[in-house]
Design a protein around this motif. Structure first.
Motif, PDB file in Angstrom:
ATOM      1  N   PRO A 128      -1.050   0.679   6.552  1.00 26.67           N
ATOM      2  CA  PRO A 128      -1.461   2.056   6.263  1.00 26.67           C
ATOM      3  C   PRO A 128      -2.001   2.163   4.831  1.00 26.67           C
ATOM      4  CG  PRO A 128       0.812   1.954   7.054  1.00 26.67           C
ATOM      5  CD  PRO A 128       0.376   0.563   6.786  1.00 26.67           C
ATOM      6  N   VAL A 129      -3.124   2.835   4.702  1.00 22.89           N
ATOM      7  CA  VAL A 129      -3.728   3.100   3.394  1.00 22.89           C
ATOM      8  C   VAL A 129      -4.057   4.590   3.376  1.00 22.89           C
ATOM      9  CG1 VAL A 129      -5.625   2.571   1.820  1.00 22.89           C
ATOM     10  CG2 VAL A 129      -4.717   0.766   3.311  1.00 22.89           C
ATOM     11  N   GLY A 130      -3.173   5.365   2.808  1.00 17.63           N
ATOM     12  CA  GLY A 130      -3.330   6.819   2.850  1.00 17.63           C
ATOM     13  C   GLY A 130      -3.269   7.285   4.299  1.00 17.63           C
ATOM     14  N   ARG A 131      -4.305   8.009   4.716  1.00 15.92           N
ATOM     15  CA  ARG A 131      -4.352   8.492   6.104  1.00 15.92           C
ATOM     16  C   ARG A 131      -5.099   7.532   7.030  1.00 15.92           C
ATOM     17  NH1 ARG A 131      -6.032  14.678   6.227  1.00 15.92           N
ATOM     18  NH2 ARG A 131      -6.587  13.868   8.254  1.00 15.92           N
ATOM     19  N   MET A 132      -5.573   6.432   6.485  1.00 18.69           N
ATOM     20  CA  MET A 132      -6.326   5.459   7.293  1.00 18.69           C
ATOM     21  C   MET A 132      -5.479   4.210   7.528  1.00 18.69           C
ATOM     22  SD  MET A 132     -10.195   5.926   5.805  1.00 18.69           S
ATOM     23  CE  MET A 132      -9.958   4.887   4.425  1.00 18.69           C
ATOM     24  N   HIS A 133      -6.019   3.331   8.365  1.00 16.22           N
ATOM     25  CA  HIS A 133      -5.361   2.057   8.645  1.00 16.22           C
ATOM     26  C   HIS A 133      -6.309   0.911   8.323  1.00 16.22           C
ATOM     27  CE1 HIS A 133      -3.128   4.733  11.483  1.00 16.22           C
ATOM     28  NE2 HIS A 133      -2.127   4.096  10.922  1.00 16.22           N
ATOM     29  N   ARG A 134      -5.766  -0.121   7.694  1.00 16.64           N
ATOM     30  CA  ARG A 134      -6.514  -1.347   7.471  1.00 16.64           C
ATOM     31  C   ARG A 134      -6.007  -2.351   8.507  1.00 16.64           C
ATOM     32  NH1 ARG A 134      -5.589  -3.533   1.942  1.00 16.64           N
ATOM     33  NH2 ARG A 134      -6.404  -1.497   1.478  1.00 16.64           N
ATOM     34  N   TYR A 135      -6.937  -2.944   9.246  1.00 12.80           N
ATOM     35  CA  TYR A 135      -6.598  -3.878  10.314  1.00 12.80           C
ATOM     36  C   TYR A 135      -6.843  -5.308   9.843  1.00 12.80           C
ATOM     37  CZ  TYR A 135      -6.777   0.369  13.090  1.00 12.80           C
ATOM     38  OH  TYR A 135      -6.559   1.631  13.577  1.00 12.80           O
ATOM     39  N   TYR A 136      -5.993  -6.221  10.309  1.00 15.17           N
ATOM     40  CA  TYR A 136      -6.138  -7.634   9.968  1.00 15.17           C
ATOM     41  C   TYR A 136      -5.670  -8.475  11.164  1.00 15.17           C
ATOM     42  CZ  TYR A 136      -1.154  -7.057   9.015  1.00 15.17           C
ATOM     43  OH  TYR A 136       0.176  -6.755   9.127  1.00 15.17           O
ATOM     44  N   PRO A 137      -6.228  -9.676  11.316  1.00 12.86           N
ATOM     45  CA  PRO A 137      -5.861 -10.503  12.473  1.00 12.86           C
ATOM     46  C   PRO A 137      -4.475 -11.123  12.319  1.00 12.86           C
ATOM     47  CG  PRO A 137      -7.430 -11.670  11.088  1.00 12.86           C
ATOM     48  CD  PRO A 137      -7.262 -10.299  10.498  1.00 12.86           C
ATOM     49  N   LEU A 138      -3.724 -11.106  13.390  1.00  7.35           N
ATOM     50  CA  LEU A 138      -2.439 -11.807  13.442  1.00  7.35           C
ATOM     51  C   LEU A 138      -2.598 -13.153  14.149  1.00  7.35           C
ATOM     52  CD1 LEU A 138      -0.044  -8.859  14.415  1.00  7.35           C
ATOM     53  CD2 LEU A 138      -0.332  -9.926  12.148  1.00  7.35           C
TER      54      LEU A 138
END
Length: 120
Positions: free
Chosen positions: A57-67
């Motif tokens: 979570p970054v403020g009200r947004m989401h940062r996505y990354y590969p697992l």
């Protein structure tokens, strides 16, 4: 590891390329006609549930990354294909590609050289 749908794979390729991305970044990499942002958000939610993508979570947004790495997914997918259609034999899979003219002699020679180099 279960195979992904074409739409899920398309989104994963964007995430692998970007390494970390917001929804807008992923949307920008989609081919024309671009899917609606709600569609991409839904696919991202599915990828999170399947354990392919993580969220920060970054403020009200989401940062996505590969697992799951692209290499890990590719290896699993190819193994599933070879097991399902060629009784687990990679040589049968290559033989099939030769018969279908999907692979050239030059490509086979390059593969053979890679195998020889890997055994050194």
């Amino acid at each position: 590891m279960k195979p992904l749908t074409k739409a899920e794979e398309q989104i994963m390729h964007s995430i692998w390329k970007l390494e970390e991305a917001f929804l807008k970044d992923i949307l920008e990499l989609q081919p024309e006609p671009k899917p609606h942002s709600n569609t991409v958000a839904t696919i991202l939610k599915i990828l999170v549930e399947k354990g392919f993508v993580g969220i920060t979570p970054v403020g009200r947004m989401h940062r996505y990354y590969p697992l799951v790495s692209k290499e890990e997914y590719s290896s699993s997918t190819i193994r599933t294909l070879v097991d399902g259609y060629f009784e687990g034999s990679f040589s049968e899979a290559v033989s099939f590609m030769v018969k279908q003219k999907d692979i050239s002699i030059r490509e086979l020679e390059m593969l053979l050289q890679e195998i020889k180099n890997a055994k050194k």
